[in-house]
Scaffold this motif. Structure first.
Motif, PDB file in Angstrom:
ATOM      1  N   SER A 110      38.349  35.600  27.776  1.00  0.00           N
ATOM      2  CA  SER A 110      38.883  36.361  28.907  1.00  0.00           C
ATOM      3  C   SER A 110      40.413  36.317  28.922  1.00  0.00           C
ATOM      4  CB  SER A 110      38.367  35.784  30.220  1.00  0.00           C
ATOM      5  OG  SER A 110      36.968  35.779  30.271  1.00  0.00           O
ATOM      6  N   PRO A 111      41.054  37.341  29.493  1.00  0.00           N
ATOM      7  CA  PRO A 111      42.501  37.249  29.681  1.00  0.00           C
ATOM      8  C   PRO A 111      42.850  36.010  30.495  1.00  0.00           C
ATOM      9  CG  PRO A 111      41.765  39.498  30.024  1.00  0.00           C
ATOM     10  CD  PRO A 111      40.531  38.650  29.923  1.00  0.00           C
ATOM     11  N   PRO A 130      48.590  38.922  38.763  1.00  0.00           N
ATOM     12  CA  PRO A 130      47.857  39.829  37.880  1.00  0.00           C
ATOM     13  C   PRO A 130      46.462  40.099  38.434  1.00  0.00           C
ATOM     14  CG  PRO A 130      48.957  38.113  36.614  1.00  0.00           C
ATOM     15  CD  PRO A 130      49.059  37.724  38.054  1.00  0.00           C
ATOM     16  N   ALA A 131      46.005  41.351  38.255  1.00  0.00           N
ATOM     17  CA  ALA A 131      44.730  41.746  38.845  1.00  0.00           C
ATOM     18  C   ALA A 131      43.737  42.279  37.824  1.00  0.00           C
ATOM     19  CB  ALA A 131      44.964  42.803  39.925  1.00  0.00           C
ATOM     20  N   TRP A 132      44.228  42.926  36.773  1.00  0.00           N
ATOM     21  CA  TRP A 132      43.337  43.567  35.812  1.00  0.00           C
ATOM     22  C   TRP A 132      44.077  43.719  34.490  1.00  0.00           C
ATOM     23  CZ3 TRP A 132      38.459  43.816  35.316  1.00  0.00           C
ATOM     24  CH2 TRP A 132      37.824  44.789  34.502  1.00  0.00           C
ATOM     25  N   PHE A 133      43.290  43.814  33.406  1.00  0.00           N
ATOM     26  CA  PHE A 133      43.840  43.869  32.059  1.00  0.00           C
ATOM     27  C   PHE A 133      43.035  44.914  31.297  1.00  0.00           C
ATOM     28  CE2 PHE A 133      43.552  39.759  34.005  1.00  0.00           C
ATOM     29  CZ  PHE A 133      44.879  39.372  34.095  1.00  0.00           C
ATOM     30  N   GLU A 134      43.746  45.809  30.592  1.00  0.00           N
ATOM     31  CA  GLU A 134      43.062  46.986  30.054  1.00  0.00           C
ATOM     32  C   GLU A 134      43.655  47.359  28.698  1.00  0.00           C
ATOM     33  OE1 GLU A 134      41.580  50.166  32.947  1.00  0.00           O
ATOM     34  OE2 GLU A 134      43.505  50.927  32.222  1.00  0.00           O
ATOM     35  N   LEU A 135      42.774  47.502  27.713  1.00  0.00           N
ATOM     36  CA  LEU A 135      43.192  48.001  26.414  1.00  0.00           C
ATOM     37  C   LEU A 135      43.050  49.511  26.385  1.00  0.00           C
ATOM     38  CD1 LEU A 135      43.974  47.662  23.402  1.00  0.00           C
ATOM     39  CD2 LEU A 135      41.512  47.425  22.920  1.00  0.00           C
ATOM     40  N   VAL A 159      33.631  47.346  30.111  1.00  0.00           N
ATOM     41  CA  VAL A 159      34.288  46.174  30.689  1.00  0.00           C
ATOM     42  C   VAL A 159      33.712  44.896  30.102  1.00  0.00           C
ATOM     43  CG1 VAL A 159      34.873  47.317  32.856  1.00  0.00           C
ATOM     44  CG2 VAL A 159      32.707  46.064  32.671  1.00  0.00           C
ATOM     45  N   LEU A 160      34.579  43.885  29.981  1.00  0.00           N
ATOM     46  CA  LEU A 160      34.162  42.532  29.671  1.00  0.00           C
ATOM     47  C   LEU A 160      33.618  41.919  30.949  1.00  0.00           C
ATOM     48  CD1 LEU A 160      34.148  39.709  28.247  1.00  0.00           C
ATOM     49  CD2 LEU A 160      36.557  39.532  28.906  1.00  0.00           C
ATOM     50  N   ALA A 161      32.407  41.391  30.891  1.00  0.00           N
ATOM     51  CA  ALA A 161      31.804  40.737  32.051  1.00  0.00           C
ATOM     52  C   ALA A 161      31.375  39.332  31.668  1.00  0.00           C
ATOM     53  CB  ALA A 161      30.613  41.533  32.562  1.00  0.00           C
ATOM     54  N   ARG A 201      36.290  41.132  33.893  1.00  0.00           N
ATOM     55  CA  ARG A 201      37.570  40.494  33.624  1.00  0.00           C
ATOM     56  C   ARG A 201      38.558  41.349  32.836  1.00  0.00           C
ATOM     57  NH1 ARG A 201      38.066  35.099  34.853  1.00  0.00           N
ATOM     58  NH2 ARG A 201      36.191  34.163  35.732  1.00  0.00           N
ATOM     59  N   ALA A 202      38.113  42.409  32.175  1.00  0.00           N
ATOM     60  CA  ALA A 202      39.021  43.270  31.414  1.00  0.00           C
ATOM     61  C   ALA A 202      38.288  44.551  31.057  1.00  0.00           C
ATOM     62  CB  ALA A 202      39.500  42.563  30.143  1.00  0.00           C
ATOM     63  N   GLY A 203      39.051  45.572  30.671  1.00  0.00           N
ATOM     64  CA  GLY A 203      38.467  46.849  30.309  1.00  0.00           C
ATOM     65  C   GLY A 203      38.996  47.377  28.995  1.00  0.00           C
ATOM     66  N   VAL A 204      38.208  48.235  28.366  1.00  0.00           N
ATOM     67  CA  VAL A 204      38.609  48.954  27.159  1.00  0.00           C
ATOM     68  C   VAL A 204      38.403  50.434  27.424  1.00  0.00           C
ATOM     69  CG1 VAL A 204      38.191  49.323  24.704  1.00  0.00           C
ATOM     70  CG2 VAL A 204      37.936  47.025  25.669  1.00  0.00           C
ATOM     71  N   MET A 205      39.466  51.211  27.305  1.00  0.00           N
ATOM     72  CA  MET A 205      39.420  52.647  27.577  1.00  0.00           C
ATOM     73  C   MET A 205      39.698  53.447  26.316  1.00  0.00           C
ATOM     74  SD  MET A 205      41.709  54.962  30.218  1.00  0.00           S
ATOM     75  CE  MET A 205      40.861  54.391  31.699  1.00  0.00           C
ATOM     76  N   ASP A 206      38.869  54.454  26.075  1.00  0.00           N
ATOM     77  CA  ASP A 206      39.125  55.411  24.997  1.00  0.00           C
ATOM     78  C   ASP A 206      40.286  56.295  25.442  1.00  0.00           C
ATOM     79  OD1 ASP A 206      39.150  57.347  23.067  1.00  0.00           O
ATOM     80  OD2 ASP A 206      37.038  57.884  23.250  1.00  0.00           O
TER      81      ASP A 206
END
Length: 256
Positions: free
Chosen positions: A11-12, A139-144, A177-179, A185-190
């Motif tokens: 996790s981040p 920090p609240a959210w982390f996103e690739l 999302v990473l769960a 805890r984090a997301g991956v967006m295309d």
């Protein structure tokens, strides 16, 4: 949430800013997010830790010659950095910075995922990462934002042990999302369709603010810029911004 429990591996766990002007950055984030700062010894390169009401939430350092400047980095916690790096290279990633021990605080490194995203690793020692998360100023959210979602998602699953949930799988919105223990805890967006030409895959950190519109006004007054928003979304009121040195980040205001 204020998160004082150990941060799960994968996790981040930390963010820091490589700044061309640390004093300007301290003034900017101190006013915007209410941070105070403590500068470490020369043993640790004068690394600056940011605190929110006495809890560590981020780091800040002078950018080094030849290294990226004015950019936020996200670190993923790992239990064994050497084993993680073996998994990174076995699954199409590359090692950007080999592991280095940071006193008794832990060990750090950087890797590049198969889509070009640059992400840090932190093996926990005495430094256990964030002491507050997702409260105003933290920090609240982390996103690739990735240009190659099909390569990036399985990489994080295999190299960092992610368990993911699909939130959308259309050409208009493809996101997972990473769960961990039912906590996202984090997301991956295309992001291939909307990242500007020449902008590679990159990690974005969101900071929680009580009022995104007021925060945007403060950012502009302090010499930063608004790139997008604020706008209401199903996930809160969001804005994409940059600080007074040009470092980009996002704001998240939770709405009912």
């Amino acid at each position: 949430m204020t998160d004082t429990a150990p941060i799960p591996a994968g996790s981040p766990c930390w963010v820091d800013l490589s700044s061309s002007d640390p004093e300007a950055s301290k003034a900017f984030y101190g006013e915007l997010l209410g941070w105070t700062f403590e500068t470490g010894s020369e043993e640790f390169g004068g690394y600056i830790t940011a605190f929110l009401e006495g809890k560590q939430v981020a780091g800040l350092m002078q950018s080094q010659e030849g290294a990226p400047a004015n950019v936020w980095s996200v670190y993923l916690g790992v239990s064994d950095i050497e084993a993680t790096n073996e998994a990174v290279t076995a699954n199409g990633g590359t090692i950007a910075l080999p592991p280095m021990t940071v006193g008794d605080l832990g060990a750090m490194g950087f890797v590049i995922d198969p889509s070009g995203g640059f992400v840090g690793e932190w093996q926990f020692g005495k430094h256990v990462g964030f002491e507050a998360l997702d409260v105003p100023g933290a920090p609240a959210w982390f996103e690739l934002h990735t240009r190659n979602y099909a390569a990036a998602l399985p990489f994080y699953q295999k190299a960092f042990g992610w368990t993911t949930q699909v939130m959308g799988d259309t050409d208009e919105f493809r996101y997972s999302v990473l769960a961990v223990d039912e906590v996202q805890r984090a997301g991956v967006m295309d992001s291939d369709s909307f990242l500007p030409e020449g902008v590679p895959s990159n990690w974005i950190v969101y900071f929680n603010v009580a009022d995104a519109d007021a925060a945007v006004e403060t950012i502009q007054r302090l010499g930063g810029a608004v790139l997008r928003g604020p706008e209401d979304t199903p996930y809160g009121r969001l804005a994409s911004v940059s600080d007074s040195t040009g470092a980009m980040f996002s704001l998240l205001q939770h709405t009912s």
